[in-house]
Scaffold this motif. Structure first.
Motif, PDB file in Angstrom:
ATOM      1  N   ARG A  65      16.193  22.250 -16.580  1.00 28.26           N
ATOM      2  CA  ARG A  65      15.008  21.694 -15.940  1.00 28.26           C
ATOM      3  C   ARG A  65      15.100  20.186 -15.756  1.00 28.26           C
ATOM      4  O   ARG A  65      14.189  19.578 -15.229  1.00 28.26           O
ATOM      5  CB  ARG A  65      13.762  22.027 -16.754  1.00 28.26           C
ATOM      6  CG  ARG A  65      13.442  23.499 -16.734  1.00 28.26           C
ATOM      7  CD  ARG A  65      12.137  23.755 -17.383  1.00 28.26           C
ATOM      8  NE  ARG A  65      11.864  25.174 -17.365  1.00 28.26           N
ATOM      9  CZ  ARG A  65      10.672  25.679 -17.431  1.00 28.26           C
ATOM     10  NH1 ARG A  65       9.632  24.901 -17.539  1.00 28.26           N
ATOM     11  NH2 ARG A  65      10.500  26.977 -17.401  1.00 28.26           N
ATOM     12  N   ALA A  68      14.791  19.288 -12.163  1.00 24.74           N
ATOM     13  CA  ALA A  68      13.685  19.936 -11.463  1.00 24.74           C
ATOM     14  C   ALA A  68      12.943  18.918 -10.601  1.00 24.74           C
ATOM     15  O   ALA A  68      12.857  17.743 -10.924  1.00 24.74           O
ATOM     16  CB  ALA A  68      12.738  20.573 -12.458  1.00 24.74           C
ATOM     17  N   SER A  72       9.882  22.416  -6.978  1.00 27.72           N
ATOM     18  CA  SER A  72      10.252  23.571  -7.796  1.00 27.72           C
ATOM     19  C   SER A  72       9.128  23.927  -8.770  1.00 27.72           C
ATOM     20  O   SER A  72       8.849  25.107  -8.997  1.00 27.72           O
ATOM     21  CB  SER A  72      11.555  23.313  -8.537  1.00 27.72           C
ATOM     22  OG  SER A  72      11.408  22.256  -9.450  1.00 27.72           O
ATOM     23  N   TYR A  73       8.456  22.924  -9.339  1.00 29.56           N
ATOM     24  CA  TYR A  73       7.315  23.205 -10.206  1.00 29.56           C
ATOM     25  C   TYR A  73       6.163  23.818  -9.408  1.00 29.56           C
ATOM     26  O   TYR A  73       5.453  24.697  -9.899  1.00 29.56           O
ATOM     27  CB  TYR A  73       6.843  21.934 -10.925  1.00 29.56           C
ATOM     28  CG  TYR A  73       7.708  21.552 -12.080  1.00 29.56           C
ATOM     29  CD1 TYR A  73       7.799  22.358 -13.206  1.00 29.56           C
ATOM     30  CD2 TYR A  73       8.447  20.379 -12.057  1.00 29.56           C
ATOM     31  CE1 TYR A  73       8.594  22.011 -14.290  1.00 29.56           C
ATOM     32  CE2 TYR A  73       9.252  20.024 -13.121  1.00 29.56           C
ATOM     33  CZ  TYR A  73       9.324  20.845 -14.228  1.00 29.56           C
ATOM     34  OH  TYR A  73      10.108  20.494 -15.282  1.00 29.56           O
ATOM     35  N   GLU A  75       6.439  25.756  -6.768  1.00 28.28           N
ATOM     36  CA  GLU A  75       6.790  27.153  -6.496  1.00 28.28           C
ATOM     37  C   GLU A  75       6.525  28.025  -7.720  1.00 28.28           C
ATOM     38  O   GLU A  75       6.027  29.152  -7.598  1.00 28.28           O
ATOM     39  CB  GLU A  75       8.247  27.277  -6.058  1.00 28.28           C
ATOM     40  CG  GLU A  75       8.552  26.626  -4.718  1.00 28.28           C
ATOM     41  CD  GLU A  75       7.748  27.238  -3.568  1.00 28.28           C
ATOM     42  OE1 GLU A  75       7.515  28.466  -3.573  1.00 28.28           O
ATOM     43  OE2 GLU A  75       7.342  26.473  -2.681  1.00 28.28           O
ATOM     44  N   ILE A  76       6.835  27.529  -8.904  1.00 29.38           N
ATOM     45  CA  ILE A  76       6.546  28.274 -10.135  1.00 29.38           C
ATOM     46  C   ILE A  76       5.038  28.418 -10.311  1.00 29.38           C
ATOM     47  O   ILE A  76       4.536  29.495 -10.647  1.00 29.38           O
ATOM     48  CB  ILE A  76       7.172  27.564 -11.354  1.00 29.38           C
ATOM     49  CG1 ILE A  76       8.694  27.599 -11.262  1.00 29.38           C
ATOM     50  CG2 ILE A  76       6.695  28.189 -12.659  1.00 29.38           C
ATOM     51  CD1 ILE A  76       9.394  26.718 -12.266  1.00 29.38           C
ATOM     52  N   TRP A  77       4.300  27.353 -10.049  1.00 33.74           N
ATOM     53  CA  TRP A  77       2.847  27.391 -10.175  1.00 33.74           C
ATOM     54  C   TRP A  77       2.258  28.423  -9.221  1.00 33.74           C
ATOM     55  O   TRP A  77       1.349  29.176  -9.601  1.00 33.74           O
ATOM     56  CB  TRP A  77       2.268  26.009  -9.888  1.00 33.74           C
ATOM     57  CG  TRP A  77       0.767  25.978  -9.902  1.00 33.74           C
ATOM     58  CD1 TRP A  77      -0.034  25.898 -10.992  1.00 33.74           C
ATOM     59  CD2 TRP A  77      -0.102  26.027  -8.768  1.00 33.74           C
ATOM     60  NE1 TRP A  77      -1.356  25.900 -10.613  1.00 33.74           N
ATOM     61  CE2 TRP A  77      -1.422  25.983  -9.239  1.00 33.74           C
ATOM     62  CE3 TRP A  77       0.119  26.119  -7.398  1.00 33.74           C
ATOM     63  CZ2 TRP A  77      -2.523  26.017  -8.403  1.00 33.74           C
ATOM     64  CZ3 TRP A  77      -0.981  26.156  -6.549  1.00 33.74           C
ATOM     65  CH2 TRP A  77      -2.286  26.098  -7.055  1.00 33.74           C
ATOM     66  N   GLN A  79       3.562  31.143  -8.162  1.00 32.18           N
ATOM     67  CA  GLN A  79       3.856  32.491  -8.629  1.00 32.18           C
ATOM     68  C   GLN A  79       2.954  32.910  -9.791  1.00 32.18           C
ATOM     69  O   GLN A  79       2.573  34.077  -9.879  1.00 32.18           O
ATOM     70  CB  GLN A  79       5.316  32.594  -9.060  1.00 32.18           C
ATOM     71  CG  GLN A  79       6.297  32.462  -7.921  1.00 32.18           C
ATOM     72  CD  GLN A  79       7.733  32.404  -8.413  1.00 32.18           C
ATOM     73  OE1 GLN A  79       7.982  32.459  -9.613  1.00 32.18           O
ATOM     74  NE2 GLN A  79       8.659  32.267  -7.483  1.00 32.18           N
ATOM     75  N   ILE A  80       2.609  31.982 -10.669  1.00 30.17           N
ATOM     76  CA  ILE A  80       1.828  32.364 -11.843  1.00 30.17           C
ATOM     77  C   ILE A  80       0.327  32.152 -11.661  1.00 30.17           C
ATOM     78  O   ILE A  80      -0.468  32.719 -12.407  1.00 30.17           O
ATOM     79  CB  ILE A  80       2.296  31.612 -13.098  1.00 30.17           C
ATOM     80  CG1 ILE A  80       2.126  30.111 -12.935  1.00 30.17           C
ATOM     81  CG2 ILE A  80       3.725  31.959 -13.427  1.00 30.17           C
ATOM     82  CD1 ILE A  80       2.402  29.319 -14.197  1.00 30.17           C
TER      83      ILE A  80
END
Length: 91
Positions: A65, A68, A72-73, A75-77, A79-80
Motif C-alpha cells: 500500500r 497507493a 485506488s482508495y 475504488e476500494i471505498w 466497493q465497500i
C-alpha cells in the motif's frame, strides 16, 4: 540523558528496563500508539523477544500500500460503501 546499565554493567537499549524483582522488561508502542510490555528472566531472553517483536512489526507493514493513490482508495471505498445513491457517486 544518563546511560542505564544492569548490575553486570551491560548497557540497556531504548525501551529496556530492570524491574524491582530483578527481571527485565521491554516496552514499545505499536503504530497506533498503544504501549505494550514483555518480560523475561534474563537480558538475552528479553533481547531475543525484542528482536522478534521488531522484525515482526516490520513484516506486518502494508508494503503493497505504500504506492497507493487516492484513486485506488476511492475504488476500494466504492466497493465497500453501501447505501450511496448513483448521483452521489457520479458527483
Amino acid at each position: 540523558m544518563s546511560n542505564r546499565y544492569t548490575k553486570n554493567k551491560t548497557k540497556l537499549r531504548k525501551g529496556e528496563y530492570v524491574r524491582k524483582n530483578k527481571t527485565f522488561e521491554f516496552r514499545w508502542a505499536d503504530k497506533n500508539g498503544k504501549i505494550h510490555y514483555t518480560y523475561a528472566k534474563t537480558l538475552s531472553e528479553l533481547r531475543a523477544k525484542e528482536d522478534a517483536i521488531i522484525n515482526g512489526s516490520i513484516e506486518d507493514t502494508d508494503s503493497h500500500r505504500l504506492d497507493a493513490t487516492i484513486n485506488s482508495y476511492y475504488e476500494i471505498w466504492k466497493q465497500i460503501k453501501t447505501g450511496v445513491r448513483k448521483t452521489t457517486l457520479a458527483t
